[in-house]
Design a protein around this motif. Sequence first.
Motif, PDB file in Angstrom:
ATOM      1  N   ILE A  11      39.825  37.421  46.851  1.00  0.00           N
ATOM      2  CA  ILE A  11      39.237  38.730  46.606  1.00  0.00           C
ATOM      3  C   ILE A  11      40.357  39.685  46.206  1.00  0.00           C
ATOM      4  N   ILE A  12      40.154  40.385  45.095  1.00  0.00           N
ATOM      5  CA  ILE A  12      41.166  41.296  44.560  1.00  0.00           C
ATOM      6  C   ILE A  12      40.538  42.682  44.411  1.00  0.00           C
ATOM      7  N   GLU A  13      41.193  43.699  44.989  1.00  0.00           N
ATOM      8  CA  GLU A  13      40.737  45.073  44.778  1.00  0.00           C
ATOM      9  C   GLU A  13      41.350  45.580  43.478  1.00  0.00           C
ATOM     10  N   ASP A  15      42.068  48.502  40.388  1.00  0.00           N
ATOM     11  CA  ASP A  15      42.534  49.882  40.375  1.00  0.00           C
ATOM     12  C   ASP A  15      41.388  50.895  40.441  1.00  0.00           C
ATOM     13  N   ASP A  16      40.230  50.550  39.901  1.00  0.00           N
ATOM     14  CA  ASP A  16      39.099  51.481  39.891  1.00  0.00           C
ATOM     15  C   ASP A  16      38.283  51.443  41.184  1.00  0.00           C
ATOM     16  N   GLY A  17      38.725  50.648  42.178  1.00  0.00           N
ATOM     17  CA  GLY A  17      38.037  50.576  43.465  1.00  0.00           C
ATOM     18  C   GLY A  17      36.995  49.485  43.562  1.00  0.00           C
ATOM     19  N   SER A  18      36.675  48.836  42.451  1.00  0.00           N
ATOM     20  CA  SER A  18      35.756  47.703  42.494  1.00  0.00           C
ATOM     21  C   SER A  18      36.534  46.448  42.897  1.00  0.00           C
ATOM     22  N   TYR A  19      35.825  45.359  43.071  1.00  0.00           N
ATOM     23  CA  TYR A  19      36.461  44.122  43.533  1.00  0.00           C
ATOM     24  C   TYR A  19      36.149  42.969  42.589  1.00  0.00           C
ATOM     25  N   ARG A  20      37.094  42.051  42.509  1.00  0.00           N
ATOM     26  CA  ARG A  20      36.925  40.808  41.751  1.00  0.00           C
ATOM     27  C   ARG A  20      37.065  39.665  42.739  1.00  0.00           C
ATOM     28  N   ALA A  21      36.156  38.704  42.653  1.00  0.00           N
ATOM     29  CA  ALA A  21      36.232  37.490  43.462  1.00  0.00           C
ATOM     30  C   ALA A  21      36.482  36.328  42.509  1.00  0.00           C
ATOM     31  N   VAL A  22      37.451  35.492  42.853  1.00  0.00           N
ATOM     32  CA  VAL A  22      37.861  34.393  41.976  1.00  0.00           C
ATOM     33  C   VAL A  22      37.793  33.084  42.752  1.00  0.00           C
ATOM     34  N   CYS A  23      37.233  32.068  42.122  1.00  0.00           N
ATOM     35  CA  CYS A  23      37.239  30.708  42.661  1.00  0.00           C
ATOM     36  C   CYS A  23      38.156  29.880  41.761  1.00  0.00           C
ATOM     37  N   PRO A  24      39.436  29.764  42.118  1.00  0.00           N
ATOM     38  CA  PRO A  24      40.365  29.031  41.248  1.00  0.00           C
ATOM     39  C   PRO A  24      40.036  27.546  41.133  1.00  0.00           C
ATOM     40  N   ASP A  25      39.348  26.990  42.121  1.00  0.00           N
ATOM     41  CA  ASP A  25      38.991  25.572  42.077  1.00  0.00           C
ATOM     42  C   ASP A  25      38.062  25.246  40.907  1.00  0.00           C
ATOM     43  N   LEU A  26      37.183  26.207  40.566  1.00  0.00           N
ATOM     44  CA  LEU A  26      36.205  25.970  39.511  1.00  0.00           C
ATOM     45  C   LEU A  26      36.413  26.869  38.293  1.00  0.00           C
ATOM     46  N   GLY A  27      37.382  27.785  38.370  1.00  0.00           N
ATOM     47  CA  GLY A  27      37.627  28.694  37.257  1.00  0.00           C
ATOM     48  C   GLY A  27      36.514  29.712  37.064  1.00  0.00           C
ATOM     49  N   ILE A  28      35.908  30.176  38.170  1.00  0.00           N
ATOM     50  CA  ILE A  28      34.793  31.117  38.113  1.00  0.00           C
ATOM     51  C   ILE A  28      35.235  32.437  38.713  1.00  0.00           C
ATOM     52  N   GLU A  29      34.790  33.545  38.095  1.00  0.00           N
ATOM     53  CA  GLU A  29      35.083  34.880  38.599  1.00  0.00           C
ATOM     54  C   GLU A  29      33.801  35.693  38.647  1.00  0.00           C
ATOM     55  N   SER A  30      33.783  36.689  39.527  1.00  0.00           N
ATOM     56  CA  SER A  30      32.686  37.645  39.571  1.00  0.00           C
ATOM     57  C   SER A  30      33.248  38.976  40.013  1.00  0.00           C
ATOM     58  N   GLU A  31      32.434  40.009  39.908  1.00  0.00           N
ATOM     59  CA  GLU A  31      32.856  41.337  40.320  1.00  0.00           C
ATOM     60  C   GLU A  31      31.768  41.973  41.162  1.00  0.00           C
ATOM     61  N   GLY A  32      32.144  43.015  41.892  1.00  0.00           N
ATOM     62  CA  GLY A  32      31.188  43.759  42.695  1.00  0.00           C
ATOM     63  C   GLY A  32      31.748  45.110  43.074  1.00  0.00           C
ATOM     64  N   ASN A  34      31.921  46.274  46.030  1.00  0.00           N
ATOM     65  CA  ASN A  34      32.707  46.111  47.251  1.00  0.00           C
ATOM     66  C   ASN A  34      33.013  44.626  47.431  1.00  0.00           C
ATOM     67  N   ALA A  35      33.845  44.296  48.407  1.00  0.00           N
ATOM     68  CA  ALA A  35      34.279  42.902  48.578  1.00  0.00           C
ATOM     69  C   ALA A  35      33.108  41.982  48.907  1.00  0.00           C
ATOM     70  N   ASP A  36      32.193  42.436  49.758  1.00  0.00           N
ATOM     71  CA  ASP A  36      31.045  41.601  50.120  1.00  0.00           C
ATOM     72  C   ASP A  36      30.163  41.306  48.912  1.00  0.00           C
ATOM     73  N   ASN A  37      29.949  42.321  48.084  1.00  0.00           N
ATOM     74  CA  ASN A  37      29.123  42.144  46.891  1.00  0.00           C
ATOM     75  C   ASN A  37      29.794  41.187  45.908  1.00  0.00           C
ATOM     76  N   ALA A  38      31.094  41.325  45.722  1.00  0.00           N
ATOM     77  CA  ALA A  38      31.830  40.439  44.818  1.00  0.00           C
ATOM     78  C   ALA A  38      31.771  38.998  45.305  1.00  0.00           C
TER      79      ALA A  38
END
Length: 66
Positions: A11-13, A15-32, A34-38
């Motif tokens: 989970i990466i915060e 600069d704009d306050g939103s969050y990015r969640a990354v699954c390096p095992d599968l090369g998938i990313e999402s955003e949200g 907040n951290a829970d939403n991401a």
Amino acid sequence: MASEISVNAVIIEKDDGSYRAVCPDLGIESEGSNADNALRNLKDAVIKHISDTGADKIHLSAVKCM
């Protein structure tokens, strides 16, 4: 019968306050907004990826998401 799969998630915060969640095992990313939403969005994306690809065609190392 459903199976469980564990993958790494980062989970990466941003600069704009939103969050990015990354699954390096599968090369998938999402955003949200907040951290829970991401993380929830990432889980949905992983489930869709596995469903679309076929679980038997995905190769993962033994990992545990904590």
